[in-house]
Design a protein around this motif. Structure first.
Motif, short mmCIF file in Angstrom:
data_model
loop_
_atom_site.label_atom_id
_atom_site.label_comp_id
_atom_site.label_asym_id
_atom_site.label_seq_id
_atom_site.Cartn_x
_atom_site.Cartn_y
_atom_site.Cartn_z
N UNK A 198 33.38 37.50 38.51
CA UNK A 198 33.66 36.59 37.40
C UNK A 198 33.08 37.11 36.09
N UNK A 199 31.97 37.85 36.17
CA UNK A 199 31.31 38.33 34.96
C UNK A 199 31.75 39.75 34.62
N UNK A 200 31.70 40.63 35.63
CA UNK A 200 32.06 42.03 35.43
C UNK A 200 32.97 42.48 36.57
N UNK A 232 29.01 35.58 48.12
CA UNK A 232 28.80 34.74 46.93
C UNK A 232 28.34 35.57 45.74
N UNK A 233 27.48 36.57 46.01
CA UNK A 233 27.04 37.46 44.92
C UNK A 233 28.20 38.29 44.39
N UNK A 272 34.64 45.77 41.64
CA UNK A 272 35.60 46.70 42.25
C UNK A 272 34.90 47.99 42.66
N UNK A 273 34.04 48.51 41.80
CA UNK A 273 33.32 49.75 42.12
C UNK A 273 32.43 49.56 43.34
N UNK A 274 31.71 48.44 43.39
CA UNK A 274 30.82 48.17 44.53
C UNK A 274 31.61 48.08 45.82
#
Length: 409
Positions: free
Chosen positions: A377-379, A370-371, A384-386
């Motif tokens: 949605x925001x960044x 969920x996080x 993608x990096x995470x």
């Protein structure tokens, strides 16, 4: 008096509103699984899962090649895999091992469903036992991933469902979904049993939980989850529940309990024989004393890379369980994940093996999923990096524990 000509009412057209309602032609009744439609977005999520795990297999093969080992042998012949393959070929009671501490370790510690399937598949098809074992694990991993998606879609929608599958594929120890171990098979059966509980398919839930109980000692977790969920539903409905609910609750523990009692008959101690067998493998529930001793020794003397990573994974699992409870997830998911966490923290045994015991506990990933969706949605670039970092770490760690490290898997 003139005769009145009678006209058959069947020949007089009726108004549309007065027409007798036509009964729709229903298709033949099929099992509920056969009638299911694949939820929207399932195929891309499963393709991502397959891509990540296939990349994991390639990295393991590459690591074996660099070290001069057989390229694929470690996938089917690592640690416990050898015991399952031996049981598939020769049955139980044919192999023992004397541990460095002098304990007599027998093959009765290993549950029968996986070696039974290996034997059946290698008998029917022209596969070696090792090939059959890998095929079963890979198919079961795909079935389990689909179950993760279906549950996530049912509870939270497409975005969280996709994130759940993606994170499950990239867990640090997910390499063990694609080697000849029982985690894939147990996860597939347990996850679909959980889904059946969520959909109130109690009989299917009990059958699948019973089969899961024949695949791993941790089958106790799904049996307890299904039975408690059924009991809670009965209380909530004040006893006005279908017979299938009680049937599912009774069936759920039969696989695990049946094997435990069978081992008891083989050892001459019906109720305690299985637990003595497990104790010889240093596998018992000691309320966390073994885990505490391990943490103390690790802090005082250090250890190889596998053990600190295993400790971090278990600690994160405990934290994620607390977050799962705050999410107010369905009871059956909380119980299932909680029992697995409890068995890992409160059980003894090699700490390097503990992360794989948490593999089927996918509900722990719900807060992370969920996080990740909120971040996307925001960044989206940050998400993608995470995820790319998690995937890279998973592939490298999986290759290390499989092809390089000598710690038990």
């Amino acid at each position: 008096m003139p005769k009145v000509k009678r006209v058959s009412t069947s020949s007089v057209p009726r108004p549309e509103s007065a027409a007798a309602p036509s009964r729709p032609v229903r298709p033949p009744t099929l099992p509920w699984i056969a009638r299911r439609r694949m939820p929207e977005g399932a195929l891309p999520a499963l393709a991502l899962f397959a891509a990540v795990r296939f990349a994991g297999i390639l990295v393991v093969i590459l690591a074996n090649g660099v070290r001069g080992h057989p390229l694929v042998k470690s996938l089917a012949h690592s640690w416990d895999s050898r015991w399952y393959l031996h049981i598939a070929a020769h049955g139980y009671g044919d192999k023992i091992w004397i541990s460095p501490q002098g304990a007599v370790q027998t093959d009765w510690a290993f549950f029968p469903l996986y070696p039974g399937l290996i034997r059946a598949l290698s008998t029917i098809l022209p596969f070696t036992p090792g090939q059959a074992a890998l095929l079963i694990s890979w198919i079961a991993a795909g079935v389990a991933a689909y179950g993760v998606y279906v549950i996530g879609h049912h509870l939270y929608g497409r975005g969280v469902a996709t994130a759940l599958v993606a994170l499950w594929a990239a867990m640090p120890h997910s390499v063990e979904l694609t080697i000849a171990y029982t985690e894939s098979l147990f996860a597939a059966l347990a996850i679909w049993s959980l889904y059946c509980v969520l959909k109130r398919r109690w009989l299917w839930a009990g059958v699948l939980a019973a089969l899961a109980g024949l695949s791993r000692p941790s089958g106790f977790a799904i049996a307890l989850a299904v039975s408690l969920a059924a009991g809670y539903e009965a209380l909530r409905q004040r006893g006005r529940v279908p017979v299938s609910l009680w049937a599912g609750a009774v069936l759920a523990p039969l696989g695990w309990l049946g094997y435990v009692l069978w081992v008891g008959t083989q050892t001459g101690d019906l109720l305690g024989g299985y637990f003595k067998v497990q104790s010889a493998w240093d596998s018992r529930f000691d309320f966390g004393l073994g885990s505490a001793r391990f943490v103390k020794a690790l802090l005082l003397h250090g250890g190889g890379a596998v053990y600190p990573v295993a400790l971090v994974i278990v600690a994160v699992g405990v934290l994620l369980f607390a977050l799962l409870c705050l999410e107010r997830a369905p009871l059956v998911l909380v119980v299932f994940a909680g029992v697995l966490v409890l068995l890992v923290v409160g059980g003894s045994g090699s700490f390097s093996s503990k992360p794989r015991f948490l593999l089927p506990a996918f509900p722990l990933l719900i807060p992370m999923a969920r996080a990740l969706v909120r971040t996307w949605r925001v960044r989206p670039a940050h998400a993608v990096v995470v995820y790319s970092g998690l995937t890279a770490a998973s592939l490298l760690f999986g290759a290390y524990v499989t092809a390089v490290a000598h710690s038990p898997l």
